[in-house]
Design a protein around this motif. Structure first.
Motif, PDB file in Angstrom:
ATOM      1  N   PRO A 156      10.366   0.551   2.842  1.00  0.00           N
ATOM      2  CA  PRO A 156       9.567   0.248   1.809  1.00  0.00           C
ATOM      3  C   PRO A 156       8.752   1.745   1.424  1.00  0.00           C
ATOM      4  CG  PRO A 156       9.306  -1.380   3.502  1.00  0.00           C
ATOM      5  CD  PRO A 156      10.127  -0.327   3.983  1.00  0.00           C
ATOM      6  N   GLY A 157       8.397   1.848   0.151  1.00  0.00           N
ATOM      7  CA  GLY A 157       7.535   2.571  -0.338  1.00  0.00           C
ATOM      8  C   GLY A 157       6.175   2.568   0.037  1.00  0.00           C
ATOM      9  N   LEU A 158       5.702   3.751   0.460  1.00  0.00           N
ATOM     10  CA  LEU A 158       4.102   3.722   0.865  1.00  0.00           C
ATOM     11  C   LEU A 158       3.294   3.061   0.105  1.00  0.00           C
ATOM     12  CD1 LEU A 158       2.239   4.856   2.993  1.00  0.00           C
ATOM     13  CD2 LEU A 158       2.034   6.797   1.708  1.00  0.00           C
ATOM     14  N   GLY A 159       2.722   1.884   0.609  1.00  0.00           N
ATOM     15  CA  GLY A 159       1.690   1.060  -0.089  1.00  0.00           C
ATOM     16  C   GLY A 159       2.232   0.018  -0.717  1.00  0.00           C
ATOM     17  N   HIS A 160       3.566  -0.336  -0.529  1.00  0.00           N
ATOM     18  CA  HIS A 160       4.271  -1.505  -0.949  1.00  0.00           C
ATOM     19  C   HIS A 160       4.363  -2.671   0.271  1.00  0.00           C
ATOM     20  CE1 HIS A 160       6.615  -4.350  -3.343  1.00  0.00           C
ATOM     21  NE2 HIS A 160       7.305  -4.546  -2.434  1.00  0.00           N
ATOM     22  N   SER A 161       3.782  -3.786   0.109  1.00  0.00           N
ATOM     23  CA  SER A 161       3.987  -4.843   1.340  1.00  0.00           C
ATOM     24  C   SER A 161       4.438  -6.183   0.687  1.00  0.00           C
ATOM     25  CB  SER A 161       2.373  -5.043   1.701  1.00  0.00           C
ATOM     26  OG  SER A 161       1.502  -5.197   0.810  1.00  0.00           O
ATOM     27  N   GLY A 162       4.629  -6.135  -0.711  1.00  0.00           N
ATOM     28  CA  GLY A 162       5.126  -7.391  -1.167  1.00  0.00           C
ATOM     29  C   GLY A 162       6.462  -7.730  -1.214  1.00  0.00           C
ATOM     30  N   GLU A 163       6.860  -8.585  -2.053  1.00  0.00           N
ATOM     31  CA  GLU A 163       8.356  -9.033  -2.264  1.00  0.00           C
ATOM     32  C   GLU A 163       9.223  -7.877  -2.679  1.00  0.00           C
ATOM     33  OE1 GLU A 163       9.470 -12.004  -0.950  1.00  0.00           O
ATOM     34  OE2 GLU A 163       7.347 -12.422  -0.409  1.00  0.00           O
ATOM     35  N   VAL A 164      10.443  -8.208  -1.996  1.00  0.00           N
ATOM     36  CA  VAL A 164      11.494  -7.277  -2.502  1.00  0.00           C
ATOM     37  C   VAL A 164      12.659  -8.062  -2.958  1.00  0.00           C
ATOM     38  CG1 VAL A 164      13.028  -5.050  -1.804  1.00  0.00           C
ATOM     39  CG2 VAL A 164      10.593  -5.335  -1.038  1.00  0.00           C
TER      40      VAL A 164
END
Length: 251
Positions: A44-52
Motif C-alpha cells: 500500500p502507498g504510504l498513508g493509504h489504509s482504505g479499500e483496494v
C-alpha cells in the motif's frame, strides 16, 4: 492505527527506495529494484489504509509479469485491512507472520564455546560465507551479486551484518538489520542446516539488536516465520503487535 504501526509504515515505504524506484498504481506502490539483487514487492502507498479493488491488484500483477519479477505483495493486516480480500480474489495466497517489536535493550544469549558471534564489516574475510548463509538456509540459489551488493550496502551504512563464525572462520548463521533513521528491521536471519538447534540464529539477532541500539535506533522490529519462531524471539524481549502479510501465487 497505533503510533508504532504508523512508524513502521513510514519505514516500509522508505527502506526500498535506496535501491529501487517506486511505481504508483492508485493506492498501491510497486518497488522495482535498480540492478541485480533480491526483487522487491508491491505494498500500500504510504498513508493509504482504505479499500483496494481487485482491478488495482491485477494492474500491479500485470506490471510485475511484464518486468519478470515475482507477483508479490507485502503489508500489515492491521494497517490496511481492505487489501487482503482483493489480493485473494485476484488469485494470490496470503501467508501470515507475527510482526514483532522489541521492548528494551534485549536479553543476552548464550553462545557455544566454539563459535564467535560478531558484526561483520565490509572488509571482513568472513563476509562471503556470511552473505551465502541466507541462500543456503532458505534453499534459494545464490546470487553472483550477493557479495558485492552486500559489501556496498554495508559501506553505505544501509545494512549491518552479523554472523556466528566457527573456529575455521566460516559463518554458520547470519542476519542483518537495515537502519533508516531511528527505526531498523532485523531481516534475513538464517542458519545452515547442519548448525541448527544450537541457538545461533537467536544469538545473531541479539548482536544485531545491540548494534542497532548502540547506533541510536529506537525501534527494532522483525517478522517471525510463524508462532513457534515468534516464541523464540520472545526470549529476547520481542512482542507481537500485529500481523505481517505476504501474498504470492500458489506454488
Amino acid at each position: 492505527m497505533t503510533d508504532m504501526l504508523k512508524r513502521l509504515e513510514t519505514y516500509y515505504d522508505a527502506v526500498p527506495r535506496s535501491t529501487a524506484r517506486a511505481e504508483a498504481f492508485g493506492p498501491l506502490t510497486l518497488f522495482v529494484r535498480e540492478g541485480d539483487g533480491w526483487p522487491y514487492y508491491a505494498r500500500p502507498g504510504l498513508g493509504h489504509s482504505g479499500e483496494v479493488s481487485v482491478a488495482e491488484v491485477d494492474r500491479v500483477r500485470a506490471r510485475q509479469r511484464e518486468l519478470g519479477v515475482p507477483e508479490a505483495f507485502e503489508w500489515v493486516a492491521e494497517t490496511t485491512p481492505g487489501l487482503r480480500a482483493a489480493v485473494e480474489k485476484s488469485g494470490l495466497v496470503v501467508h501470515e507472520h507475527p510482526l514483532m517489536v522489541l521492548d528494551g535493550a534485549g536479553d543476552a544469549v548464550a553462545v557455544p564455546e566454539d563459535v564467535t558471534v560478531r558484526i561483520v564489516d565490509a572488509d571482513d574475510p568472513v563476509l562471503p560465507s556470511a552473505a551465502a548463509v541466507p541462500y543456503a538456509a532458505f534453499g534459494v540459489p545464490p546470487s553472483p551479486q550477493a557479495v558485492p551488493q552486500l559489501t556496498a550496502r554495508i559501506g553505505a551504512g544501509l545494512t549491518r551484518l552479523a554472523a556466528a563464525v566457527d573456529a575455521s572462520g566460516t559463518a554458520l548463521s547470519a542476519g542483518q538489520h537495515q537502519p533508516v533513521g531511528a527505526v531498523s528491521e532485523v531481516v534475513a536471519v538464517g542458519t545452515l542446516p547442519d548448525a541448527r538447534r544450537r541457538g545461533l540464529g537467536l544469538a545473531v539477532t541479539a548482536v544485531l539488536v545491540a548494534d542497532a541500539r548502540s547506533r541510536g535506533v529506537e525501534t527494532v522490529f522483525l517478522s517471525a516465520t510463524d508462532e513457534s519462531v515468534a516464541r523464540l524471539y520472545g526470549r529476547l524481549g520481542f512482542r507481537t503487535i500485529g500481523t505481517a502479510l505476504i501474498a504470492e501465487p500458489a506454488s
